[in-house]
Structures are given as structure tokens and as C-alpha cells.
Write an enzyme that holds these catalytic residues in place. Structure first.
Site, PDB file in Angstrom:
ATOM      1  CB  VAL A  18      -0.932   0.029   1.234  1.00 57.90           C
ATOM      2  CG1 VAL A  18      -1.656   1.350   1.334  1.00 57.90           C
ATOM      3  CG2 VAL A  18      -1.943  -1.095   1.161  1.00 57.90           C
ATOM      4  CB  SER A  19       1.774   3.661  -2.458  1.00 58.51           C
ATOM      5  OG  SER A  19       0.575   4.001  -3.116  1.00 58.51           O
ATOM      6  CB  THR A  20      -1.635   6.689  -0.414  1.00 57.28           C
ATOM      7  OG1 THR A  20      -2.787   5.988  -0.889  1.00 57.28           O
ATOM      8  CG2 THR A  20      -0.738   7.078  -1.568  1.00 57.28           C
TER       9      THR A  20
END
Length: 82
Positions: A18-20
Site C-alpha cells: 500500500v503506498s498511501t
């Protein structure tokens, strides 16, 4: 990626990221991904699996430690499926 035939025991590598924070709030959290992917492995009869997790890593960043580790494990034959 299927590297062996159906009768070969499978060592499955599962990559989650997950990047954000926004993605996490929309149901793409690490724990949600793990839960869904673990259920899929069980439904397929795959009981040997390992999670490779990169939190807060953009897909644009090619230097993701867990992804690199999973790729090394594939090259070394530790993981036969991903």
C-alpha cells in the site's frame, strides 16, 4: 507465475503493498490484502506461503525491499509460485 507442474508442492510468494493512507482507508490495507490472499491460498489447497510486505512504497519506486527479496527467493527456488 507457475514454475512447476500441478503435482509439485507449491511454495507461494505473496507480495502486498500500500503506498498511501487513502488506499488503506478504501479497503486496500495490508491486513485486508493479506486476509483475501490467504483465503485464496487456502481455497487452492496451498498451505505453504510467505507474505512479502512493503508498506508506504510507491509502485514508481523500483527499490522495494520485500519485492526484491521475493524475486531473489524465486531465483533461488525457495518460492515456486507467486
Amino acid at each position: 507465475m507457475n514454475l512447476m507442474d500441478e503435482n509439485t508442492p507449491k511454495n507461494v510468494g505473496i507480495y502486498v503493498r500500500v503506498s498511501t493512507e487513502e488506499q488503506a482507508k478504501e479497503g486496500y490495507s495490508i491486513s485486508a490484502q493479506k486476509e483475501k490472499l490467504k483465503a485464496y491460498c487456502i481455497s487452492q489447497g496451498w498451505d505453504s506461503y510467505k507474505f512479502y510486505i512493503d508498506e508506504g512504497k510507491s509502485a514508481k519506486d523500483i527499490h522495494r525491499p520485500s519485492l526484491e527479496l521475493m524475486l531473489r527467493h524465486i531465483e533461488q527456488g525457495i518460492m515456486t509460485h507467486c
